[in-house]
Design an enzyme around this catalytic site. Structure first.
Site, PDB file in Angstrom:
ATOM      1  N   SER A 104       0.805  -1.229   0.000  1.00  0.00           N
ATOM      2  CA  SER A 104       0.000   0.000   0.000  1.00  0.00           C
ATOM      3  C   SER A 104       0.835   1.276   0.000  1.00  0.00           C
ATOM      4  O   SER A 104       0.363   2.311  -0.450  1.00  0.00           O
ATOM      5  CB  SER A 104      -0.912   0.009   1.220  1.00  0.00           C
ATOM      6  N   ASP A 152      -4.068   8.222   7.250  1.00  0.00           N
ATOM      7  CA  ASP A 152      -4.965   7.275   7.923  1.00  0.00           C
ATOM      8  C   ASP A 152      -4.161   6.535   8.994  1.00  0.00           C
ATOM      9  O   ASP A 152      -2.982   6.835   9.186  1.00  0.00           O
ATOM     10  CB  ASP A 152      -5.709   6.384   6.903  1.00  0.00           C
ATOM     11  N   HIS A 161      -0.996   4.980   7.100  1.00  0.00           N
ATOM     12  CA  HIS A 161      -0.341   5.517   5.900  1.00  0.00           C
ATOM     13  C   HIS A 161      -0.069   7.007   6.018  1.00  0.00           C
ATOM     14  O   HIS A 161      -0.880   7.747   6.575  1.00  0.00           O
ATOM     15  CB  HIS A 161      -1.200   5.220   4.672  1.00  0.00           C
TER      16      HIS A 161
END
Ligand code: NAG
Ligand code: NAG
Ligand code: NAG
Ligand code: NAG
Ligand code: NAG
Length: 376
Positions: free
Chosen positions: A46, A340, A343
């Site tokens: 990610s 978030d 991240h």
């Protein structure tokens, strides 16, 4: 009968070659990039995904193609797991490359592969058993790279295709999901092996992929060691009785991983002639920012901008479990290190990317990416 058929086949092959050549010519005339610049191929999870998971069959929690992801810079959710640009986006910019598109994006013209492409997939690990069926694991990312390599040789011709592969930089961020996954579900590989052996699996599955890219012709590699994700907002709330303390079982795994990755890369450098790499000490650069946010222009180093609960550490950003789910979103994202609970923000990505690109040997070694891109 036999003869005339083979003549027509030869004729067909000939016109196809002429056609491909004229497309190549046009590309080269338009654009010196094809012959002169190192391409960028991106592998990972990610942290690097540019939107590949938008196109696979997976759960919403493995995607970020909804608001407020993408609110900065792009102004729409691309699938990047951040408010804006990611580390590979900045690296591409510094290398004078266009944005590197996700491999699965349907609108990919074949031409874009000559600047590189991103195979990264949110949730992916080096082990095929990490979030199986939900992500594109590292081995499958390698298979996709092999398809691109074949296509480049076909499209550009053998010599030019090989040149693109040999001068390209291969950027990796992988492994952290292999250490998260066992704590979200029962993993037999994790439970039936000592910690050290499990870390060996992760690192050696990674180096096996690197060796394969090398065998195909890749020479220049970039890596981030593993950041202190044991202290990310999501990790800081795992122990409800000690909100704000790092998640210890992962601390140990990360530390082992970073030692073994560093040693593994040094070994590859000795074993593989012409293998060159940049290893950024992301663990230090991320910890520094978590612990001294104001020194780097942030107000919050431990609380996420987007999420729910203590430190906004519950990952509800964007209402990922359903449209009616509520979540908090900070007013000014540039105050935050984390977008978030897991991240980073675009602002943080830019700072890290600068260190990977031009950092001195105390942060990125033995080469930095700028040096690798300039190497021909
Ligand atoms: C790009 O490469 C071509 C062929 O290798 C060379 O002739 C040309 O001068 C190069 N251009 C730049 C801007 O480096
Ligand atoms: C893991 O396995 C144990 C028993 O082996 C079971 O009690 C537990 O519910 C399982 N946890 C998950 C998340 O599947
Ligand atoms: C990759 O990891 C698996 C465990 O998931 C292990 O069985 C295998 O031996 C590893 N491969 C390499 C090349 O280390
Ligand atoms: C957001 O924060 C930054 C840095 O603290 C500041 O420069 C900027 O003016 C703020 N923007 C808004 C809209 O408040
Ligand atoms: C690395 O070295 C540079 C100067 O070469 C210095 O400014 C920087 O503070 C050092 N960083 C660390 C993490 O030691």
């Amino acid at each position: 009968m036999e003869n005339s058929r083979s003549t027509s086949i030869i004729f067909f092959a000939y016109t196809t070659i002429v056609l491909i050549d004229s497309i190549n010519c046009r590309d080269n005339n338009n654009n010196n990039l094809v012959t002169n610049q190192s391409a960028l191929f991106v592998f990972g999870d990610s942290v690097f995904d540019a939107g590949n998971n938008n196109y696979i069959d997976t759960l919403p929690s493995f995607r970020s193609n909804y608001w407020p992801y993408g609110q900065t810079t792009f102004k729409f959710p691309t699938g990047r797991v951040s408010d804006g640009r990611t580390i590979p986006d900045f690296i591409a910019e510094y290398a004078w490359l266009p944005l590197i598109p996700p491999y699965l994006q349907p609108s990919n013209g074949q031409n874009q592969f000559t600047y590189g492409v991103s195979f990264a997939s949110a949730g992916a690990g080096a082990l095929a058993g990490t979030f199986p069926g939900m992500v594109i694991d590292l081995k499958t990312q390698l298979d996709n790279f092999k398809k691109v390599e074949e296509l480049l040789r076909f499209k550009l011709g053998e010599a030019q295709g090989k040149r693109v592969i040999a001068t390209a930089v291969y950027l990796f961020h992988i492994g952290v999901n292999d250490y998260q996954y066992p704590f979200s579900t029962n993993s037999s590989v994790f439970q039936s092996n000592p910690r050290e052996i499990y870390v060996d699996f992760v690192v050696s599955n990674t180096t096996a992929v690197i060796k394969e890219v090398y065998r195909i012709g890749g020479r220049k590699f970039g890596f981030l060691n593993m950041g202190a994700y044991d202290c990310a907002p999501a990790s800081l709330i795992i122990d409800q009785t000690k909100i704000g303390s790092c998640f210890k079982p992962v601390t140990e795994l990360i530390s082992l991983h970073n030692d073994k990755l560093r040693d593994g890369l040094r070994r590859l450098e000795r074993e593989l002639s012409g293998f060159k790499y940049a290893l950024h000490d992301y663990h230090t650069s991320l910890s520094e920012r978590m612990n001294n946010p104001s020194k780097y222009g942030f107000k919050e180093g431990k609380k996420a901008c987007c999420g729910t609960g203590p430190l906004r550490g519950i990952n509800t950003c964007g209402g990922r479990m359903g449209v009616s789910q509520s979540y908090e979103l900070c007013e000014n994202v540039t105050d935050y290190l984390f977008f978030d609970p897991f991240h980073l923000t675009e602002k943080a990505h830019q700072q890290i990317a600068e260190l990977i690109w031009s950092g001195s040997t105390n942060v990125t070694e033995p080469y930095n990416l700028k040096a690798l891109f300039e190497l021909h």
